[in-house]
Design an enzyme around this catalytic site. Structure first.
Site, PDB file in Angstrom:
ATOM      1  N   HIS A  17     -22.363  17.036 -23.705  1.00 45.77           N
ATOM      2  CA  HIS A  17     -22.981  16.468 -22.504  1.00 45.77           C
ATOM      3  C   HIS A  17     -24.493  16.698 -22.534  1.00 45.77           C
ATOM      4  O   HIS A  17     -25.282  15.791 -22.245  1.00 45.77           O
ATOM      5  CB  HIS A  17     -22.444  17.134 -21.227  1.00 45.77           C
ATOM      6  CG  HIS A  17     -21.025  16.865 -20.915  1.00 45.77           C
ATOM      7  ND1 HIS A  17     -20.148  17.872 -20.574  1.00 45.77           N
ATOM      8  CD2 HIS A  17     -20.310  15.714 -20.853  1.00 45.77           C
ATOM      9  CE1 HIS A  17     -18.967  17.348 -20.318  1.00 45.77           C
ATOM     10  NE2 HIS A  17     -19.040  16.039 -20.493  1.00 45.77           N
ATOM     11  N   LYS A  41      -8.131  15.257 -11.911  1.00 48.15           N
ATOM     12  CA  LYS A  41      -8.450  16.434 -12.726  1.00 48.15           C
ATOM     13  C   LYS A  41      -8.355  17.712 -11.909  1.00 48.15           C
ATOM     14  O   LYS A  41      -8.593  17.726 -10.708  1.00 48.15           O
ATOM     15  CB  LYS A  41      -9.867  16.316 -13.298  1.00 48.15           C
ATOM     16  CG  LYS A  41     -10.037  15.209 -14.317  1.00 48.15           C
ATOM     17  CD  LYS A  41     -11.434  15.230 -14.905  1.00 48.15           C
ATOM     18  CE  LYS A  41     -11.600  14.151 -15.964  1.00 48.15           C
ATOM     19  NZ  LYS A  41     -12.943  14.212 -16.586  1.00 48.15           N
ATOM     20  N   ARG A  90     -17.273   9.672 -27.621  1.00 54.41           N
ATOM     21  CA  ARG A  90     -16.918  10.559 -28.728  1.00 54.41           C
ATOM     22  C   ARG A  90     -16.096   9.850 -29.794  1.00 54.41           C
ATOM     23  O   ARG A  90     -16.156  10.190 -30.955  1.00 54.41           O
ATOM     24  CB  ARG A  90     -16.103  11.754 -28.218  1.00 54.41           C
ATOM     25  CG  ARG A  90     -16.863  12.675 -27.301  1.00 54.41           C
ATOM     26  CD  ARG A  90     -15.945  13.672 -26.661  1.00 54.41           C
ATOM     27  NE  ARG A  90     -14.972  12.925 -25.841  1.00 54.41           N
ATOM     28  CZ  ARG A  90     -13.915  13.454 -25.271  1.00 54.41           C
ATOM     29  NH1 ARG A  90     -13.646  14.727 -25.420  1.00 54.41           N
ATOM     30  NH2 ARG A  90     -13.107  12.715 -24.547  1.00 54.41           N
ATOM     31  N   SER A 127     -14.126  18.869 -22.239  1.00 53.68           N
ATOM     32  CA  SER A 127     -14.103  19.932 -21.229  1.00 53.68           C
ATOM     33  C   SER A 127     -12.694  20.493 -21.050  1.00 53.68           C
ATOM     34  O   SER A 127     -12.512  21.704 -20.943  1.00 53.68           O
ATOM     35  CB  SER A 127     -14.636  19.405 -19.900  1.00 53.68           C
ATOM     36  OG  SER A 127     -15.985  19.065 -20.010  1.00 53.68           O
TER      37      SER A 127
END
Length: 158
Positions: A17, A41, A90, A127
């Site tokens: 990030h 999440k 990614r 994460s």
């Protein structure tokens, strides 16, 4: 003057990030890091903790700021007068996911999205994976800024 919004949940902020923010800060006059909440999440850090961690990690970028984001991203962009969205990719899975969101944002509000590809050393970092690894006591300092590592250790009682 071009203002970019880099939205995310950032739980936690990773070196991937941070790399996207640093690169975006060279491309745009201003980069707003929007800390949002994704209802699907589970978070380790609350929004204020994440904002403080990100501010600390980006303190040397004078054209970057951090704010709490709410509502639809396209509506929030209007509120902060952002011109473009910045998203990091990614892998192919990220691309397919982000492509659909990009198209929806374009249809809703003619929002332009700029994709920055993750550097190879950051392509496998997520994460959620870091939270899982850290919960076992494994050192994650290679993948997160030092201030985030310290906050992780504190949260996990180290």
């Amino acid at each position: 003057m071009v203002k970019a919004l880099f939205p995310g949940s950032f739980d936690p902020l990773t070196k991937g990030h941070l790399d996207i923010v640093e690169r975006a800060s060279k491309l745009f006059d201003e980069v707003i890091i929007g800390v949002g909440t994704n209802l699907s999440k589970n978070y380790l850090f609350d929004a204020d903790e994440k904002i403080n961690l990100i501010k600390d990690a980006t303190h040397d970028l004078p054209n970057a700021s951090v704010v709490k984001m709410h509502g639809l991203t396209v509506s929030f962009m209007h509120n902060v007068d952002a011109d473009v969205l910045v998203r990091g990719l990614r892998n192919e899975k990220d691309y397919l996911y982000e492509r659909d969101i990009m198209q929806m944002n374009m249809d809703l509000a003619s929002v332009e999205t700029i994709f920055l590809l993750a550097k190879p050393e950051h392509q496998f970092i997520s994460s959620s994976l870091l939270k899982e690894i850290a919960s076992t006591g494994t050192d994650i300092s290679a993948y997160v800024p030092q201030n985030v590592k310290r906050a992780f250790d504190k949260k996990l009682g180290k």
